[in-house]
Design a protein around this motif. Structure first.
Motif, PDB file in Angstrom:
ATOM      1  N   HIS A  57       0.853  -1.185   0.000  1.00 39.52           N
ATOM      2  CA  HIS A  57       0.000   0.000   0.000  1.00 39.52           C
ATOM      3  C   HIS A  57       0.889   1.236   0.000  1.00 39.52           C
ATOM      4  CE1 HIS A  57      -3.369  -2.408   2.249  1.00 39.52           C
ATOM      5  NE2 HIS A  57      -3.382  -2.624   0.952  1.00 39.52           N
ATOM      6  N   ASP A  58       0.358   2.337  -0.525  1.00 35.68           N
ATOM      7  CA  ASP A  58       1.054   3.619  -0.458  1.00 35.68           C
ATOM      8  C   ASP A  58       0.628   4.316   0.834  1.00 35.68           C
ATOM      9  OD1 ASP A  58       1.874   6.242  -0.617  1.00 35.68           O
ATOM     10  OD2 ASP A  58       1.083   6.605  -2.632  1.00 35.68           O
ATOM     11  N   PRO A  59       1.529   4.483   1.817  1.00 33.88           N
ATOM     12  CA  PRO A  59       1.150   5.082   3.101  1.00 33.88           C
ATOM     13  C   PRO A  59       0.587   6.498   2.959  1.00 33.88           C
ATOM     14  CG  PRO A  59       3.337   4.099   3.236  1.00 33.88           C
ATOM     15  CD  PRO A  59       2.954   4.104   1.796  1.00 33.88           C
ATOM     16  N   MET A  60       1.072   7.243   1.955  1.00 34.98           N
ATOM     17  CA  MET A  60       0.571   8.610   1.747  1.00 34.98           C
ATOM     18  C   MET A  60      -0.880   8.582   1.261  1.00 34.98           C
ATOM     19  SD  MET A  60       3.098  10.376   2.763  1.00 34.98           S
ATOM     20  CE  MET A  60       2.866  12.079   2.258  1.00 34.98           C
ATOM     21  N   GLU A  61      -1.186   7.613   0.404  1.00 36.70           N
ATOM     22  CA  GLU A  61      -2.564   7.480  -0.081  1.00 36.70           C
ATOM     23  C   GLU A  61      -3.499   7.088   1.074  1.00 36.70           C
ATOM     24  OE1 GLU A  61      -5.328   5.102  -3.366  1.00 36.70           O
ATOM     25  OE2 GLU A  61      -3.255   4.445  -3.049  1.00 36.70           O
ATOM     26  N   ILE A  62      -3.007   6.212   1.953  1.00 35.21           N
ATOM     27  CA  ILE A  62      -3.808   5.831   3.129  1.00 35.21           C
ATOM     28  C   ILE A  62      -4.092   7.059   3.990  1.00 35.21           C
ATOM     29  CG2 ILE A  62      -3.667   4.622   5.358  1.00 35.21           C
ATOM     30  CD1 ILE A  62      -2.490   2.233   3.880  1.00 35.21           C
ATOM     31  N   MET A  63      -3.052   7.876   4.216  1.00 37.61           N
ATOM     32  CA  MET A  63      -3.223   9.075   5.046  1.00 37.61           C
ATOM     33  C   MET A  63      -4.231  10.031   4.410  1.00 37.61           C
ATOM     34  SD  MET A  63      -2.029   9.891   7.947  1.00 37.61           S
ATOM     35  CE  MET A  63      -3.415  10.851   8.525  1.00 37.61           C
ATOM     36  N   GLU A  64      -4.129  10.177   3.097  1.00 36.40           N
ATOM     37  CA  GLU A  64      -5.052  11.062   2.363  1.00 36.40           C
ATOM     38  C   GLU A  64      -6.486  10.535   2.439  1.00 36.40           C
ATOM     39  OE1 GLU A  64      -5.777  14.544   0.994  1.00 36.40           O
ATOM     40  OE2 GLU A  64      -3.711  13.940   1.450  1.00 36.40           O
ATOM     41  N   SER A  65      -6.628   9.203   2.386  1.00 36.63           N
ATOM     42  CA  SER A  65      -7.977   8.611   2.452  1.00 36.63           C
ATOM     43  C   SER A  65      -8.614   8.869   3.819  1.00 36.63           C
ATOM     44  CB  SER A  65      -7.920   7.101   2.166  1.00 36.63           C
ATOM     45  OG  SER A  65      -7.353   6.375   3.244  1.00 36.63           O
ATOM     46  N   VAL A  66      -7.796   8.864   4.870  1.00 36.56           N
ATOM     47  CA  VAL A  66      -8.305   9.159   6.220  1.00 36.56           C
ATOM     48  C   VAL A  66      -8.820  10.596   6.273  1.00 36.56           C
ATOM     49  CG1 VAL A  66      -7.617   9.496   8.636  1.00 36.56           C
ATOM     50  CG2 VAL A  66      -6.884   7.440   7.407  1.00 36.56           C
ATOM     51  N   LYS A  67      -8.027  11.503   5.740  1.00 34.12           N
ATOM     52  CA  LYS A  67      -8.394  12.931   5.736  1.00 34.12           C
ATOM     53  C   LYS A  67      -9.719  13.148   4.987  1.00 34.12           C
ATOM     54  CE  LYS A  67      -5.590  17.134   5.292  1.00 34.12           C
ATOM     55  NZ  LYS A  67      -4.305  17.645   4.804  1.00 34.12           N
ATOM     56  N   THR A  68      -9.827  12.529   3.809  1.00 34.21           N
ATOM     57  CA  THR A  68     -11.035  12.669   2.982  1.00 34.21           C
ATOM     58  C   THR A  68     -12.258  12.103   3.695  1.00 34.21           C
ATOM     59  OG1 THR A  68      -9.674  12.504   0.996  1.00 34.21           O
ATOM     60  CG2 THR A  68     -12.035  12.118   0.721  1.00 34.21           C
ATOM     61  N   CYS A  69     -12.098  10.926   4.294  1.00 36.53           N
ATOM     62  CA  CYS A  69     -13.236  10.295   4.986  1.00 36.53           C
ATOM     63  C   CYS A  69     -13.689  11.137   6.177  1.00 36.53           C
ATOM     64  CB  CYS A  69     -12.871   8.883   5.436  1.00 36.53           C
ATOM     65  SG  CYS A  69     -12.754   7.710   4.068  1.00 36.53           S
ATOM     66  N   MET A  70     -12.729  11.700   6.920  1.00 36.06           N
ATOM     67  CA  MET A  70     -13.072  12.565   8.058  1.00 36.06           C
ATOM     68  C   MET A  70     -13.897  13.763   7.577  1.00 36.06           C
ATOM     69  SD  MET A  70      -9.442  12.565  10.145  1.00 36.06           S
ATOM     70  CE  MET A  70      -9.906  13.533  11.591  1.00 36.06           C
ATOM     71  N   ALA A  71     -13.406  14.423   6.530  1.00 29.67           N
ATOM     72  CA  ALA A  71     -14.066  15.638   6.027  1.00 29.67           C
ATOM     73  C   ALA A  71     -15.471  15.325   5.512  1.00 29.67           C
ATOM     74  CB  ALA A  71     -13.222  16.269   4.919  1.00 29.67           C
ATOM     75  N   ASN A  72     -15.602  14.236   4.745  1.00 27.98           N
ATOM     76  CA  ASN A  72     -16.895  13.917   4.132  1.00 27.98           C
ATOM     77  C   ASN A  72     -17.922  13.443   5.160  1.00 27.98           C
ATOM     78  OD1 ASN A  72     -15.666  14.621   1.785  1.00 27.98           O
ATOM     79  ND2 ASN A  72     -15.861  12.660   0.767  1.00 27.98           N
ATOM     80  N   ALA A  73     -17.479  12.658   6.138  1.00 31.26           N
ATOM     81  CA  ALA A  73     -18.415  12.207   7.191  1.00 31.26           C
ATOM     82  C   ALA A  73     -18.892  13.404   8.011  1.00 31.26           C
ATOM     83  CB  ALA A  73     -17.750  11.167   8.088  1.00 31.26           C
ATOM     84  N   LEU A  74     -17.976  14.316   8.278  1.00 33.78           N
ATOM     85  CA  LEU A  74     -18.325  15.535   9.028  1.00 33.78           C
ATOM     86  C   LEU A  74     -19.362  16.355   8.250  1.00 33.78           C
ATOM     87  CD1 LEU A  74     -17.846  17.429  11.438  1.00 33.78           C
ATOM     88  CD2 LEU A  74     -15.877  18.367  10.210  1.00 33.78           C
ATOM     89  N   ASP A  75     -19.143  16.509   6.931  1.00 34.80           N
ATOM     90  CA  ASP A  75     -20.095  17.240   6.085  1.00 34.80           C
ATOM     91  C   ASP A  75     -21.483  16.594   6.128  1.00 34.80           C
ATOM     92  OD1 ASP A  75     -18.186  19.043   5.376  1.00 34.80           O
ATOM     93  OD2 ASP A  75     -17.790  18.211   3.384  1.00 34.80           O
TER      94      ASP A  75
END
Length: 538
Positions: A57-75
């Motif tokens: 896995h690409d660790p940077m992509e994993i980190m980015e996916s966490v950020k995106t999921c946090m933002a979208n769930a919050l929205d």
């Protein structure tokens, strides 16, 4: 008056969230004070297969996916009228275990892709250690509860040090940090190489792991809950690269600026299978099986370490606070469960979505004598054969797609049975809690459990009831419980009294003992045919 009541209600909004970082996708789920989900977002990410048996896995992509999921769930939560920004008290983290990341302390960048738990590239290192060490494959079992296997993080660290110059150089220069995915996420979320908090004060990433994830590295002393010095010396792994080990439920740090929900405490952390145990409220003598990419069966053995003589792992169940007692578990890990369904979809094109397998398997009465052993990267518990490869046997002109689909579902259930049979031998009658009717109940969770046929097959082949909760995402729920406990939203008594025990579905066996035994014997024959096939690909 109505306005005043609304203001009070708004003040009383309390939420807990979970980052659920899995093998194929990342999720962020927000729960209310009653542990009911109010919003979530999920994102799949890329799987890399550079060579046969390798998974990265690409660790940077994993980190980015966490950020995106946090933002979208919050929205989503905000759109639905939940004041999560004001009411979120804590975030828990749960993660795919054993997956290994090495990164630079000074740049914060990964030194190589993450090597995923099911990756088999470390087989030669395993063989070498088995031949060099006095105890062979079981050399470290007494200390860490684990055999030498491609599964565990320590072997992946050795491979990285021996084969990747960037890792070797960073280790020698004192610039390397090791972590499983939980550690990588926490380090980044709490500031990384240097960030700021909500008040503009400088913060740096916390380099920590929890005891459940640490127990899967092969490097932690199970009783001391600390890195084992003799093991580190034997393997030549420097202690400086390792994170600090903490409990599953305590305030770890706060989310730094640059992420959604900055300032919220991260207060819970468990490996995915341990989180599912907590989410299923498994206490001593109770077992659960999680069906995801792999399948993982854990039996809570209480406050004593139970060593297995039947191919299982001794591990942590959970430790709910720095001063709380440690609960241990016996675990059987199955590498390929839902991944076999993905293989039917992505590699063979027999189905176009994972959900289709149930309908296809229902087009036949049984598997028509087909047995499928999904040993794509070898077999884990209770066999521990990295020389096994996938086979499909019993094929005749009568065989059709429905038989193969059904055999794939059955392969998950047979593997779970193998593990539960070993657990019964290791823990004995006294180690299992029975229902009022004298039955052993298997609690189930994970994405694949929406498949009713799969659950019925499991009950039939097991010969005892299978219990599915209303919320099958118990992994994320367990991480939320741990975080909520740490910040005082719930007490341990409230959690185990069953915040979440209502609305279960029970699948009862409908197969007689004679047929069950015959099917088990045939499965055993199929498994034995999968051994010693690794060199076929050469």
């Amino acid at each position: 008056m109505a306005g005043k009541g609304a203001a009070v209600a708004a003040e009383e909004e309390v939420y807990v969230a979970s980052i659920d970082q899995g093998t194929t996708s990342t999720r962020f789920i927000i729960y209310d004070r009653h542990a009911k989900p109010v919003a979530s977002h999920q994102l799949e990410f890329k799987q890399h297969y550079p060579e046969a048996g390798w998974v990265e896995h690409d660790p940077m992509e994993i980190m980015e996916s966490v950020k995106t999921c946090m933002a979208n769930a919050l929205d989503k939560a905000t759109t639905d009228g939940h004041n999560v920004d004001a009411g979120l008290k804590a975030i828990g983290i749960t993660n795919q275990r054993e997956t290994t990341v090495m990164w630079s302390k000074s740049t914060g960048l990964p030194l190589y892709n993450a090597i995923v738990w099911m990756d088999a590239r470390t087989s030669p290192i395993c063989r070498r250690l088995e031949s060099e060490l006095s105890g062979g494959r079981t050399h470290f079992v007494e200390t860490c509860g684990l055999p030498i296997s491609t599964y565990f993080s320590a072997l992946k660290v050795l491979w990285l040090i021996e084969n990747v110059d960037a890792v070797k150089n960073a280790v020698q220069a004192g610039d390397a940090l090791f972590g499983t995915i939980d550690t990588w996420l926490i380090w980044n979320l709490t500031g990384g190489v240097g960030g700021t908090d909500r008040d503009g004060k400088q913060v740096f990433g916390q380099h920590v792991t929890d005891c459940s994830n640490a127990s899967r590295t092969m490097l932690m002393n199970l009783k001391a809950l600390d890195w084992d010095k003799p093991t580190l010396e034997t393997l030549g792994i420097p202690a400086e690269i390792l994170p600090k080990i903490i409990s599953n439920s305590e305030r770890i740090g706060v989310v730094a600026n640059g992420f959604p929900l900055a300032g919220v405490p991260i207060a819970g952390c468990l490996g995915d299978q341990h989180a599912a145990m907590l989410g299923q409220l498994c206490q001593k003598g109770e077992a659960k099986s999680t069906y995801g990419t792999g399948a993982f069966i854990l039996l809570n053995t209480g406050e004593e370490v139970t060593l297995s003589s039947h191919g299982l792992l001794s591990t942590i169940a959970y430790k709910l606070g720095p001063n709380a007692p440690t609960n241990y578990a016996l675990e059987g890990s199955i590498a390929i469960a839902g991944a076999a369904v993905q293989w039917l979809r992505d590699s063979l094109g027999i189905i176009s979505s994972a959900a289709e397998i149930e309908k296809l398997a229902e087009t036949v009465q049984d598997s028509g004598g087909i047995y499928f052993v999904p040993a794509f990267n070898g077999l884990f518990a209770p066999w521990w054969r990295d020389d096994a490869r996938g086979i499909c046997i019993g094929i005749t002109r009568f065989t059709n797609k429905g038989h193969i689909a059904r055999a794939v579902l059955e392969s998950m259930c047979f593997q779970v049975n193998d593990v539960l049979s070993s657990m019964h031998k290791d823990a004995g009658e006294a180690g299992e809690v029975k229902s009022a009717e004298g039955e052993f109940l298997l609690r189930v969770d994970g994405g694949a459990t929406v498949n009713n046929l799969l659950m019925q097959i499991q009950a039939n082949l097991l010969g005892s009831p299978v219990v599915r909760p209303a919320d099958i995402e118990t992994t994320a729920l367990g991480a939320a419980y741990a975080a909520g406990l740490a910040v005082g939203i719930w007490t341990k008594e409230q959690v185990f009294a069953g915040l979440h025990r209502e609305n279960t579905t029970v699948f009862r066996p409908q197969l007689d003992e004679i047929h069950r035994k015959k099917r088990a014997d045939s499965w055993f024959k199929a498994v034995s045919r999968s051994f010693d096939l690794a060199d076929l690909s050469l």
